[in-house]
Write an enzyme that holds these catalytic residues in place. Structure first.
Site, PDB file in Angstrom:
ATOM      1  N   TYR A  14      55.998  43.836  35.732  1.00 29.73           N
ATOM      2  CA  TYR A  14      55.043  44.185  36.794  1.00 29.73           C
ATOM      3  C   TYR A  14      55.443  45.444  37.567  1.00 29.73           C
ATOM      4  CZ  TYR A  14      53.239  39.488  35.976  1.00 29.73           C
ATOM      5  OH  TYR A  14      52.701  38.358  35.395  1.00 29.73           O
ATOM      6  N   HIS A  19      49.118  46.307  41.503  1.00 27.95           N
ATOM      7  CA  HIS A  19      49.288  45.179  42.413  1.00 27.95           C
ATOM      8  C   HIS A  19      50.626  45.227  43.145  1.00 27.95           C
ATOM      9  CE1 HIS A  19      46.870  41.929  43.650  1.00 27.95           C
ATOM     10  NE2 HIS A  19      47.348  40.953  42.906  1.00 27.95           N
ATOM     11  N   ASN A  66      50.328  34.956  44.616  1.00 31.43           N
ATOM     12  CA  ASN A  66      49.525  33.905  45.248  1.00 31.43           C
ATOM     13  C   ASN A  66      50.325  32.896  46.069  1.00 31.43           C
ATOM     14  OD1 ASN A  66      50.733  32.583  43.161  1.00 31.43           O
ATOM     15  ND2 ASN A  66      48.860  31.786  42.223  1.00 31.43           N
ATOM     16  N   ASP A  91      47.967  46.342  48.184  1.00 34.22           N
ATOM     17  CA  ASP A  91      46.972  47.124  47.460  1.00 34.22           C
ATOM     18  C   ASP A  91      45.553  46.740  47.872  1.00 34.22           C
ATOM     19  OD1 ASP A  91      47.992  44.691  46.009  1.00 34.22           O
ATOM     20  OD2 ASP A  91      46.174  45.036  44.839  1.00 34.22           O
ATOM     21  N   ASN A 112      44.783  37.624  46.750  1.00 32.45           N
ATOM     22  CA  ASN A 112      45.483  36.336  46.743  1.00 32.45           C
ATOM     23  C   ASN A 112      46.737  36.303  47.613  1.00 32.45           C
ATOM     24  OD1 ASN A 112      43.649  35.024  45.071  1.00 32.45           O
ATOM     25  ND2 ASN A 112      44.650  35.735  43.208  1.00 32.45           N
TER      26      ASN A 112
END
Length: 219
Positions: A14, A19, A66, A91, A112
């Site tokens: 990631y 994100h 989340n 973001d 989230n």
């Protein structure tokens, strides 16, 4: 004490995804100011420091997006930090890449990480939204936010998080409007900056000439 939080997902897969721009902003701030070595606490990575005379705790939750609220609430509870002294960087799909907005409270706009934080500490904290743009189709949002920046957007985002870090001392002092003004100035294209400098120099020159004229008239 001020708690600054950067939202993102842990793991190499990631890194540098849209994100994770909240992580990127915090990491840039950590590199700009004097913070302690990182520690693993509160289901996240923390660093402590002082900016503009204000004690700052930087947090990057490692819970996945989340469940960010779990990490934020634990840190806030331990240090007794109220929501109005919490700043969350994340973001924003509805802003063009590199565009910034800051506000206190508000909705989650489908994010989230923000939903999770809202559910744990309420909504009365500060949000620094960093634009990543929108794919144009809501069905593509998930793959878009988890995807890497284009080369063009990477340049803009890099400049944005650098501007955030450079202007952060104003934010630490509670001067949100001045922070935004400085970020906007730093984000200006180089050509515009040079033109503005020339305008300022011309103004100074005109003022000096007027002062000299006034001195001549008074003699």
């Amino acid at each position: 004490m001020l708690l600054i939080v950067g939202l993102g997902n842990p793991g190499k897969e990631y890194e540098n995804t849209r994100h994770n721009v909240g992580f990127m902003a915090i990491e840039e701030i950590l590199g700009r100011y004097n913070f302690s070595a990182e520690q693993n606490k509160f289901h996240g990575i923390i660093n402590q420091g002082e900016v503009a005379g204000v004690k700052v705790l930087a947090l990057r939750p490692q819970t996945y997006m989340n469940r960010s609220g779990v990490s934020v609430s634990e840190a806030a509870s331990f240090y007794k930090i109220s929501p109005e002294n919490i700043l969350v960087f994340y973001d924003e799909l509805d802003l063009i890449p590199g565009k910034l907005r800051i506000k206190k409270a508000g909705g989650d706009n489908g994010h989230n990480g923000i939903k999770s934080i809202d559910s744990h500490i309420g909504k009365d904290y500060w949000r620094v939204r960093i634009g990543i743009g929108h794919p144009g189709n809501k069905d593509e949002v998930t793959s878009y936010v988890l995807g890497k920046f284009t080369n063009e957007d990477k340049v803009v985002i890099s400049k944005a998080v650098d501007a955030v870090a450079e202007a952060f001392s104003l934010l630490a002092e509670g001067q949100g409007e001045k922070f935004m003004s400085k970020v906007a100035l730093l984000m200006q294209p180089e050509k515009v900056k040079q033109e503005n400098k020339k305008i300022e120099k011309d103004k100074e020159k005109d003022n000096k000439n007027n002062e000299d004229d006034n001195k001549m008239e008074s003699k």
